[in-house]
Design an enzyme around this catalytic site. Sequence first.
Site, PDB file in Angstrom:
ATOM      1  N   ASP A   1      -3.030  -6.187  -3.005  1.00 15.74           N
ATOM      2  CA  ASP A   1      -4.253  -5.070  -2.135  1.00 15.74           C
ATOM      3  C   ASP A   1      -4.039  -4.819  -0.911  1.00 15.74           C
ATOM      4  O   ASP A   1      -4.743  -4.536   0.104  1.00 15.74           O
ATOM      5  CB  ASP A   1      -5.495  -5.361  -2.838  1.00 15.74           C
ATOM      6  CG  ASP A   1      -6.035  -5.417  -3.788  1.00 15.74           C
ATOM      7  OD1 ASP A   1      -5.459  -4.383  -4.644  1.00 15.74           O
ATOM      8  OD2 ASP A   1      -6.362  -6.224  -4.604  1.00 15.74           O
TER       9      ASP A   1
ATOM     10  N   LYS B   1      -0.421  -0.990  -0.930  1.00 12.74           N
ATOM     11  CA  LYS B   1       1.443  -1.130  -1.293  1.00 12.74           C
ATOM     12  C   LYS B   1       1.046   0.679  -1.385  1.00 12.74           C
ATOM     13  O   LYS B   1       2.259   2.067  -0.949  1.00 12.74           O
ATOM     14  CB  LYS B   1       1.678  -1.355  -2.836  1.00 12.74           C
ATOM     15  CG  LYS B   1       2.090  -2.694  -1.990  1.00 12.74           C
ATOM     16  CD  LYS B   1       2.486  -3.812  -3.302  1.00 12.74           C
ATOM     17  CE  LYS B   1       0.993  -4.087  -4.130  1.00 12.74           C
ATOM     18  NZ  LYS B   1      -0.613  -4.777  -4.349  1.00 12.74           N
TER      19      LYS B   1
ATOM     20  N   GLY C   1      -3.777  -1.133  -9.042  1.00  8.47           N
ATOM     21  CA  GLY C   1      -4.663  -0.487  -8.277  1.00  8.47           C
ATOM     22  C   GLY C   1      -4.448  -0.143  -7.106  1.00  8.47           C
ATOM     23  O   GLY C   1      -4.256  -0.507  -5.809  1.00  8.47           O
ATOM     24  N   HIS C   2      -3.831   0.942  -7.199  1.00  6.78           N
ATOM     25  CA  HIS C   2      -3.148   1.769  -5.678  1.00  6.78           C
ATOM     26  C   HIS C   2      -3.617   2.563  -5.164  1.00  6.78           C
ATOM     27  O   HIS C   2      -4.055   3.847  -5.937  1.00  6.78           O
ATOM     28  CB  HIS C   2      -1.392   2.385  -6.397  1.00  6.78           C
ATOM     29  CG  HIS C   2      -0.997   0.467  -6.331  1.00  6.78           C
ATOM     30  ND1 HIS C   2       0.361   0.810  -6.714  1.00  6.78           N
ATOM     31  CD2 HIS C   2      -1.299  -0.346  -6.344  1.00  6.78           C
ATOM     32  CE1 HIS C   2       0.844  -0.571  -6.311  1.00  6.78           C
ATOM     33  NE2 HIS C   2      -0.132  -1.034  -6.425  1.00  6.78           N
ATOM     34  N   THR C   3      -4.414   2.767  -3.999  1.00  9.22           N
ATOM     35  CA  THR C   3      -5.710   4.447  -3.609  1.00  9.22           C
ATOM     36  C   THR C   3      -4.251   4.638  -2.195  1.00  9.22           C
ATOM     37  O   THR C   3      -3.891   4.522  -1.382  1.00  9.22           O
ATOM     38  CB  THR C   3      -6.461   3.263  -3.126  1.00  9.22           C
ATOM     39  OG1 THR C   3      -7.190   2.538  -4.303  1.00  9.22           O
ATOM     40  CG2 THR C   3      -8.054   4.508  -3.118  1.00  9.22           C
TER      41      THR C   3
ATOM     42  N   GLN D   1       0.961  -5.781  -7.371  1.00  9.83           N
ATOM     43  CA  GLN D   1       0.514  -7.571  -7.300  1.00  9.83           C
ATOM     44  C   GLN D   1       1.062  -7.678  -5.972  1.00  9.83           C
ATOM     45  O   GLN D   1       1.399  -7.065  -4.249  1.00  9.83           O
ATOM     46  CB  GLN D   1       0.596  -8.375  -7.957  1.00  9.83           C
ATOM     47  CG  GLN D   1      -0.142  -7.749  -9.239  1.00  9.83           C
ATOM     48  CD  GLN D   1       0.102  -6.695 -10.587  1.00  9.83           C
ATOM     49  OE1 GLN D   1       1.223  -6.831 -10.852  1.00  9.83           O
ATOM     50  NE2 GLN D   1      -0.775  -6.038 -10.712  1.00  9.83           N
TER      51      GLN D   1
ATOM     52  N   ASP E   1      -6.897  -1.796  12.057  1.00 10.40           N
ATOM     53  CA  ASP E   1      -8.199  -0.570  12.427  1.00 10.40           C
ATOM     54  C   ASP E   1      -8.853  -2.426  11.975  1.00 10.40           C
ATOM     55  O   ASP E   1     -10.232  -1.859  12.873  1.00 10.40           O
ATOM     56  CB  ASP E   1      -7.693   0.025  11.758  1.00 10.40           C
ATOM     57  CG  ASP E   1      -8.071   0.165   9.978  1.00 10.40           C
ATOM     58  OD1 ASP E   1      -6.994   0.673  10.011  1.00 10.40           O
ATOM     59  OD2 ASP E   1      -9.143   1.122   9.506  1.00 10.40           O
TER      60      ASP E   1
HETATM   61  P1  GDP Z   1      -2.205  -1.697  -3.326  1.00 12.96           P
HETATM   62  O1  GDP Z   1      -3.484  -2.371  -4.297  1.00 12.96           O
HETATM   63  O2  GDP Z   1      -2.259  -2.464  -2.110  1.00 12.96           O
HETATM   64  O3  GDP Z   1      -2.099  -0.915  -2.876  1.00 12.96           O
HETATM   65  O4  GDP Z   1      -3.865  -1.257  -2.379  1.00 12.96           O
HETATM   66  P2  GDP Z   1      -5.295  -0.518  -2.240  1.00 12.96           P
HETATM   67  O5  GDP Z   1      -5.285   0.170  -2.604  1.00 12.96           O
HETATM   68  O6  GDP Z   1      -6.067  -1.751  -3.432  1.00 12.96           O
HETATM   69  O7  GDP Z   1      -5.998  -1.134  -1.411  1.00 12.96           O
HETATM   70  C1  GDP Z   1      -6.246  -1.098  -0.108  1.00 12.96           C
HETATM   71  C2  GDP Z   1      -6.987  -0.416   0.533  1.00 12.96           C
HETATM   72  O8  GDP Z   1      -7.149   0.384   1.830  1.00 12.96           O
HETATM   73  C3  GDP Z   1      -7.109   0.987  -0.664  1.00 12.96           C
HETATM   74  O9  GDP Z   1      -8.623   2.090  -0.422  1.00 12.96           O
HETATM   75  C4  GDP Z   1      -6.409   1.749   0.725  1.00 12.96           C
HETATM   76  O10 GDP Z   1      -6.908   3.258   0.821  1.00 12.96           O
HETATM   77  C5  GDP Z   1      -7.250   1.104   2.224  1.00 12.96           C
HETATM   78  N1  GDP Z   1      -5.609   0.763   3.046  1.00 12.96           N
HETATM   79  C6  GDP Z   1      -4.597   0.975   2.896  1.00 12.96           C
HETATM   80  N2  GDP Z   1      -4.102   1.246   4.468  1.00 12.96           N
HETATM   81  C7  GDP Z   1      -4.954   1.281   5.503  1.00 12.96           C
HETATM   82  C8  GDP Z   1      -4.936   0.831   6.484  1.00 12.96           C
HETATM   83  O11 GDP Z   1      -4.149   0.794   7.225  1.00 12.96           O
HETATM   84  N3  GDP Z   1      -6.497   0.723   7.220  1.00 12.96           N
HETATM   85  C9  GDP Z   1      -7.486   0.764   6.176  1.00 12.96           C
HETATM   86  N4  GDP Z   1      -9.244   0.891   6.779  1.00 12.96           N
HETATM   87  N5  GDP Z   1      -7.306   1.087   4.726  1.00 12.96           N
HETATM   88  C10 GDP Z   1      -6.456   1.149   4.094  1.00 12.96           C
HETATM   89  P1  IMO Z   2      -2.758  -4.820  -6.637  1.00 12.06           P
HETATM   90  O1  IMO Z   2      -0.898  -3.804  -7.081  1.00 12.06           O
HETATM   91  C1  IMO Z   2      -5.007  -8.161  -6.682  1.00 12.06           C
HETATM   92  C2  IMO Z   2      -5.118 -10.729  -9.693  1.00 12.06           C
HETATM   93  C3  IMO Z   2      -6.518 -10.654 -10.531  1.00 12.06           C
HETATM   94  C4  IMO Z   2      -6.271 -11.893 -10.947  1.00 12.06           C
HETATM   95  C5  IMO Z   2      -4.787 -12.714 -11.037  1.00 12.06           C
HETATM   96  C6  IMO Z   2      -4.933 -11.938 -13.177  1.00 12.06           C
HETATM   97  O2  IMO Z   2      -4.279  -3.146  -6.907  1.00 12.06           O
HETATM   98  O3  IMO Z   2      -2.614  -5.103  -5.199  1.00 12.06           O
HETATM   99  P2  IMO Z   2      -3.903 -10.488 -14.692  1.00 12.06           P
HETATM  100  O4  IMO Z   2      -4.727  -9.363 -14.516  1.00 12.06           O
HETATM  101  O5  IMO Z   2      -3.101  -9.770 -13.851  1.00 12.06           O
HETATM  102  O6  IMO Z   2      -3.902 -11.371 -15.334  1.00 12.06           O
HETATM  103  O7  IMO Z   2      -5.599 -10.812 -13.730  1.00 12.06           O
HETATM  104  O8  IMO Z   2      -4.432 -11.443 -10.759  1.00 12.06           O
HETATM  105  N1  IMO Z   2      -4.916  -9.613 -10.177  1.00 12.06           N
HETATM  106  C7  IMO Z   2      -4.809  -8.380  -8.041  1.00 12.06           C
HETATM  107  N2  IMO Z   2      -5.051  -9.279  -7.517  1.00 12.06           N
HETATM  108  N3  IMO Z   2      -3.919  -6.501  -6.341  1.00 12.06           N
HETATM  109  C8  IMO Z   2      -3.716  -6.502  -8.048  1.00 12.06           C
HETATM  110  O9  IMO Z   2      -2.577  -5.405  -8.071  1.00 12.06           O
HETATM  111  C9  IMO Z   2      -3.721  -7.456  -8.945  1.00 12.06           C
HETATM  112  N4  IMO Z   2      -3.306  -7.968 -10.424  1.00 12.06           N
HETATM  113  C10 IMO Z   2      -3.715  -8.748 -10.921  1.00 12.06           C
HETATM  114  O10 IMO Z   2      -7.532 -10.356 -10.369  1.00 12.06           O
HETATM  115  O11 IMO Z   2      -6.753 -12.902 -10.180  1.00 12.06           O
HETATM  116 MG    MG Z   3      -4.915  -2.797  -4.774  1.00 14.86          MG
END
Ligand code: GDP
Ligand code: IMO
Ligand code: MG
Length: 429
Positions: free
Chosen positions: A13, A16, A40-42, A223, A332
């Site tokens: 999270d 990415k 979960g990539h947003t 991850q 930020d």
């Molecule tokens: P990922 O799993 O690495 O793709 O990250 P996630 O999408 O799960 O979580 C990152 C969250 O932070 C998402 O809701 C993005 O929209 C948000 N995000 C990404 N870059 C930034 C940033 O520079 N600033 C802020 N405030 N939010 C960001």
């Molecule tokens: P992204 O790509 C954050 C964590 C789970 C748990 C552990 C094992 O969005 O960064 P699993 O279901 O993979 O067997 O769970 O890994 N986990 C993540 N935490 N971001 C993720 O993906 C994750 N994918 C798995 O919360 O602790």
């Molecule tokens: Mg994520």
Amino acid sequence: MANVTVIGAQWGDEGKGKIVDWLASRADAVVRFQGGHNAGHTLVVGEQVYKLSLLPSGIVTGTLSIIGNGVVLDPWALKAEIEKLTTQGVVINAENFAIADNCPLILPLHRDLDGLREQAAGAGKIGTTGRGIGPAYEDKVGRRAIRVCDLAHLDALDVQLDRLCAHHDALRAGFGQPPVDRAALVAELKDIAPYVLQFAQPVWKRLNKVRKAGARILFEGAQGVLLDVDHGTYPFVTSSNTVSGTAASGSGLGPNSTGFVLGIVKAYTTRVGSGPFPTELEDATGQRLGERGHEFGTVTGRKRRCGWFDAVLVRQSCAISGVTGIALTKLDVLDGFEKVKICTGYRLRGKVLDYFPSHAADQAEVEPIYEEMDGWTGTTAGARSWADLPAQAIKYIQRVQELIETPVALVSTSPEREDTILVRDPFVD
Ligand code: GDP
Ligand code: IMO
Ligand code: MG
């Protein structure tokens, strides 16, 4: 080498998805190489918010998007995700999307087992996403998996199904569950097979062709390094290798193809699920980071645990993954903090450590040693150039890169695609 490998350098999270989407318009192909729909990539593009779990983040820009053999694929989750994105106007077809035909499948029995184990573990649970990821990887390594290519030969699958069901029936019996309904499983697979097979191909071949033609490949990790099954906070990890080296084996290209390794690093630290977290803040500051950063899981909606930036962990991740440069995200979120802290070392039973030890008990016991810096009064939110950053924020970035011994290539200042500062182009370096 014009390829780029994006990996998370913390516990996932890190942002990415946002960075891959931003880079995707300059790539010819985007490849997922490990994990599954636990990710979960947003992506935020103007008014639109896209949430991707299985599909490579390049799909939103229409870039050729590929799911490599290292991914575990839930065919029903795939269909649901494609249908949802289609309603958002994203075009996905056999021209711009391909799945490795040697990809192992996540089946309903994997999800069952994931849930049963977590339930039985009580307080000792891993806190998985419940998607069946661990059990599916176990079956792959145990040589029992049903793979994408098997969907074209479901009538010749008896021996493989015997092996798979014998294994799962024994485990299910231990949990007081009925055996696998084999006929129902085959019927479900027959039903979904044509949908998956329209995208299936030997993607290693396509990628090698793309590579030879001099095209730019962007590898998208899921991850983060601290969730890596070898290098992470074992056993509180996911079941795949999340490090950069997996980009090669998980897609069918050699290690000389992975190019610039871009580590995605959040300006503070978060974690979802159980496991050690030295800089975790269970106070008002942690609460404030979570609220400002909207730290709720994309996949499960769980609240993410929050804490200060841990330079020891990120330095270790960068070393293990050979990170060439980082993208520092969510800077930020630190706007308005009077003081910010960075963990620069640990204390463990009277000794000072400059690395994170391997044993779970030591990992749980280390105490962070902090360095405190002044925060900044101006705002970094939405900044698109270095000149837009307050001087104190620049000091923070410089201190981070010094401590992690890795340069900053990008800075992200909001969820929005274009709110990104380019310091050093990963496709050129
Ligand atoms: P990922 O799993 O690495 O793709 O990250 P996630 O999408 O799960 O979580 C990152 C969250 O932070 C998402 O809701 C993005 O929209 C948000 N995000 C990404 N870059 C930034 C940033 O520079 N600033 C802020 N405030 N939010 C960001
Ligand atoms: P992204 O790509 C954050 C964590 C789970 C748990 C552990 C094992 O969005 O960064 P699993 O279901 O993979 O067997 O769970 O890994 N986990 C993540 N935490 N971001 C993720 O993906 C994750 N994918 C798995 O919360 O602790
Ligand atoms: Mg994520």
